[in-house]
Design a protein around this motif. Sequence first.
Motif, PDB file in Angstrom:
ATOM      1  N   ALA A  91       0.819  -1.208   0.000  1.00 51.35           N
ATOM      2  CA  ALA A  91       0.000   0.000   0.000  1.00 51.35           C
ATOM      3  C   ALA A  91       0.858   1.265   0.000  1.00 51.35           C
ATOM      4  CB  ALA A  91      -0.920  -0.005   1.214  1.00 51.35           C
ATOM      5  N   PRO A  92       0.490   2.221  -0.886  1.00 56.90           N
ATOM      6  CA  PRO A  92      -0.681   2.254  -1.763  1.00 56.90           C
ATOM      7  C   PRO A  92      -0.525   1.491  -3.069  1.00 56.90           C
ATOM      8  CG  PRO A  92       0.554   4.264  -2.027  1.00 56.90           C
ATOM      9  CD  PRO A  92       1.263   3.491  -0.954  1.00 56.90           C
ATOM     10  N   VAL A  93       0.569   0.759  -3.251  1.00 53.52           N
ATOM     11  CA  VAL A  93       0.725  -0.060  -4.455  1.00 53.52           C
ATOM     12  C   VAL A  93       0.027  -1.396  -4.227  1.00 53.52           C
ATOM     13  CG1 VAL A  93       2.356  -1.206  -5.997  1.00 53.52           C
ATOM     14  CG2 VAL A  93       2.934   1.027  -5.010  1.00 53.52           C
ATOM     15  N   THR A  94      -0.858  -1.747  -5.140  1.00 52.79           N
ATOM     16  CA  THR A  94      -1.546  -3.032  -5.075  1.00 52.79           C
ATOM     17  C   THR A  94      -1.397  -3.725  -6.420  1.00 52.79           C
ATOM     18  OG1 THR A  94      -3.196  -2.118  -3.554  1.00 52.79           O
ATOM     19  CG2 THR A  94      -3.726  -4.208  -4.619  1.00 52.79           C
ATOM     20  N   ILE A  95      -0.927  -4.961  -6.397  1.00 55.52           N
ATOM     21  CA  ILE A  95      -0.774  -5.738  -7.622  1.00 55.52           C
ATOM     22  C   ILE A  95      -1.730  -6.914  -7.556  1.00 55.52           C
ATOM     23  CG2 ILE A  95       0.824  -7.112  -9.013  1.00 55.52           C
ATOM     24  CD1 ILE A  95       3.068  -5.392  -7.797  1.00 55.52           C
ATOM     25  N   ALA A  96      -2.551  -7.050  -8.587  1.00 53.54           N
ATOM     26  CA  ALA A  96      -3.540  -8.116  -8.620  1.00 53.54           C
ATOM     27  C   ALA A  96      -3.205  -9.109  -9.729  1.00 53.54           C
ATOM     28  CB  ALA A  96      -4.931  -7.532  -8.857  1.00 53.54           C
ATOM     29  N   VAL A  97      -3.266 -10.398  -9.399  1.00 53.61           N
ATOM     30  CA  VAL A  97      -2.979 -11.451 -10.366  1.00 53.61           C
ATOM     31  C   VAL A  97      -4.234 -12.299 -10.512  1.00 53.61           C
ATOM     32  CG1 VAL A  97      -1.512 -13.394 -10.940  1.00 53.61           C
ATOM     33  CG2 VAL A  97      -0.569 -11.480  -9.636  1.00 53.61           C
ATOM     34  N   GLY A  98      -4.820 -12.279 -11.694  1.00 55.30           N
ATOM     35  CA  GLY A  98      -6.055 -13.033 -11.906  1.00 55.30           C
ATOM     36  C   GLY A  98      -5.930 -14.011 -13.049  1.00 55.30           C
ATOM     37  N   THR A  99      -6.744 -15.057 -12.991  1.00 60.59           N
ATOM     38  CA  THR A  99      -6.804 -16.033 -14.080  1.00 60.59           C
ATOM     39  C   THR A  99      -8.236 -16.204 -14.577  1.00 60.59           C
ATOM     40  OG1 THR A  99      -7.102 -17.914 -12.574  1.00 60.59           O
ATOM     41  CG2 THR A  99      -4.831 -17.290 -13.125  1.00 60.59           C
ATOM     42  N   GLY A 100      -9.117 -15.260 -14.213  1.00 64.90           N
ATOM     43  CA  GLY A 100     -10.502 -15.380 -14.632  1.00 64.90           C
ATOM     44  C   GLY A 100     -11.208 -16.563 -14.004  1.00 64.90           C
ATOM     45  N   GLY A 101     -10.687 -17.021 -12.866  1.00 64.44           N
ATOM     46  CA  GLY A 101     -11.281 -18.178 -12.203  1.00 64.44           C
ATOM     47  C   GLY A 101     -10.744 -19.504 -12.703  1.00 64.44           C
ATOM     48  N   ALA A 102      -9.806 -19.486 -13.657  1.00 66.80           N
ATOM     49  CA  ALA A 102      -9.303 -20.737 -14.226  1.00 66.80           C
ATOM     50  C   ALA A 102      -8.474 -21.529 -13.219  1.00 66.80           C
ATOM     51  CB  ALA A 102      -8.468 -20.449 -15.477  1.00 66.80           C
ATOM     52  N   SER A 103      -7.636 -20.828 -12.445  1.00 69.69           N
ATOM     53  CA  SER A 103      -6.790 -21.540 -11.482  1.00 69.69           C
ATOM     54  C   SER A 103      -6.332 -20.592 -10.392  1.00 69.69           C
ATOM     55  CB  SER A 103      -5.574 -22.164 -12.178  1.00 69.69           C
ATOM     56  OG  SER A 103      -4.678 -22.708 -11.220  1.00 69.69           O
ATOM     57  N   ALA A 104      -6.951 -20.701  -9.226  1.00 69.74           N
ATOM     58  CA  ALA A 104      -6.520 -19.888  -8.083  1.00 69.74           C
ATOM     59  C   ALA A 104      -5.102 -20.264  -7.659  1.00 69.74           C
ATOM     60  CB  ALA A 104      -7.486 -20.081  -6.919  1.00 69.74           C
ATOM     61  N   GLY A 105      -4.744 -21.527  -7.831  1.00 67.81           N
ATOM     62  CA  GLY A 105      -3.399 -21.976  -7.475  1.00 67.81           C
ATOM     63  C   GLY A 105      -2.331 -21.313  -8.316  1.00 67.81           C
ATOM     64  N   LEU A 106      -2.599 -21.161  -9.610  1.00 65.51           N
ATOM     65  CA  LEU A 106      -1.645 -20.496 -10.483  1.00 65.51           C
ATOM     66  C   LEU A 106      -1.504 -19.027 -10.105  1.00 65.51           C
ATOM     67  CD1 LEU A 106       0.216 -20.350 -12.924  1.00 65.51           C
ATOM     68  CD2 LEU A 106      -1.818 -20.033 -14.364  1.00 65.51           C
ATOM     69  N   ALA A 107      -2.627 -18.360  -9.841  1.00 63.97           N
ATOM     70  CA  ALA A 107      -2.566 -16.959  -9.425  1.00 63.97           C
ATOM     71  C   ALA A 107      -1.748 -16.807  -8.144  1.00 63.97           C
ATOM     72  CB  ALA A 107      -3.983 -16.412  -9.219  1.00 63.97           C
ATOM     73  N   LYS A 108      -1.935 -17.733  -7.215  1.00 67.25           N
ATOM     74  CA  LYS A 108      -1.178 -17.701  -5.961  1.00 67.25           C
ATOM     75  C   LYS A 108       0.313 -17.877  -6.210  1.00 67.25           C
ATOM     76  CE  LYS A 108      -0.569 -20.312  -1.662  1.00 67.25           C
ATOM     77  NZ  LYS A 108      -1.037 -21.494  -0.885  1.00 67.25           N
ATOM     78  N   ALA A 109       0.668 -18.808  -7.088  1.00 66.07           N
ATOM     79  CA  ALA A 109       2.078 -19.067  -7.371  1.00 66.07           C
ATOM     80  C   ALA A 109       2.749 -17.842  -7.996  1.00 66.07           C
ATOM     81  CB  ALA A 109       2.217 -20.269  -8.298  1.00 66.07           C
ATOM     82  N   VAL A 110       2.044 -17.181  -8.919  1.00 71.26           N
ATOM     83  CA  VAL A 110       2.584 -15.970  -9.545  1.00 71.26           C
ATOM     84  C   VAL A 110       2.726 -14.861  -8.500  1.00 71.26           C
ATOM     85  CG1 VAL A 110       2.153 -14.185 -11.262  1.00 71.26           C
ATOM     86  CG2 VAL A 110       1.686 -16.572 -11.825  1.00 71.26           C
ATOM     87  N   ARG A 111       1.708 -14.734  -7.634  1.00 70.67           N
ATOM     88  CA  ARG A 111       1.777 -13.720  -6.573  1.00 70.67           C
ATOM     89  C   ARG A 111       3.000 -13.937  -5.692  1.00 70.67           C
ATOM     90  NH1 ARG A 111       1.088 -13.775  -1.410  1.00 70.67           N
ATOM     91  NH2 ARG A 111       0.144 -15.846  -1.367  1.00 70.67           N
ATOM     92  N   GLN A 112       3.270 -15.183  -5.346  1.00 66.18           N
ATOM     93  CA  GLN A 112       4.407 -15.473  -4.471  1.00 66.18           C
ATOM     94  C   GLN A 112       5.733 -15.103  -5.138  1.00 66.18           C
ATOM     95  OE1 GLN A 112       3.557 -19.596  -3.708  1.00 66.18           O
ATOM     96  NE2 GLN A 112       2.555 -19.163  -1.750  1.00 66.18           N
TER      97      GLN A 112
END
Length: 255
Positions: A91-112
């Motif tokens: 904060a105030p920088v926020t980065i969001a990683v989405g897959t359109g619901g395809a894979s929450a696990g993939l989004a989590k891995a990219v976030r990490q």
Amino acid sequence: MRQLPIFLNISGRTVVLVGEGEAADAKARLIVRAGGRVVPAWEAGATIAFVALEDGAETAAADLRARGLLVNVVDRPDLCDFTTPAIVDRAPVTIAVGTGGASAGLAKAVRQRIEALLPARLGALAAALHAARGAMKARWPAAADRRRAIDAALAPGGALDPLDADAADRVGAWLAVPQAAAAPRLETIRLTGADPDELTLRAARLLGEADHVFHDPAVPSAILDRARADAVRHPADAPPAAPPPGLSLWIAFAR
């Protein structure tokens, strides 16, 4: 791009959360963290809703949608008007990683991976730049000159490289150093195909930096969409003889 990424301000606003259990608790924490007020059923003034139900999720979502709310149904992307991304919070920088619901696990891995790259004080750099907006406008009255100066400072190895943990402490010194105006620059990108995924790393970087994009009319929009949204597009038969200030690109297919 299959979804429009937006950052929604819900501070002090009502958010409907239907459901119980771990999934509902996780959504409640997310809402509260963003400053929202959680209610278990529709209330006037609510604009978005989360549904975390094993049974009856489709009916609950339809009822809320009929009241004009945008609805997220946990683990049911086919029922979602929006999805929630994996979040990197500086904060105030926020980065969001989405897959359109395809894979929450993939989004989590990219976030990490992103978490490991970004210094904890990235938010402090954003705050320092915000505080210096008046000084930057005074230093560079023309918006294009100001943007080029900021881009150069934030580039890898620049005075305010975002991956440098101490960059926030150097904003004042950066503003005080005399800087010569950058000369117009023209770079050429020769395409070997119409697939944007085949762009080289150099081409992708230049597209993200360019002020002006001169291109053969045959270049597909999928390629041009990789350029900055505010970069000026110029369909042309040849590169410009005298490029405008800043970075210009000439894009054409290799012959």
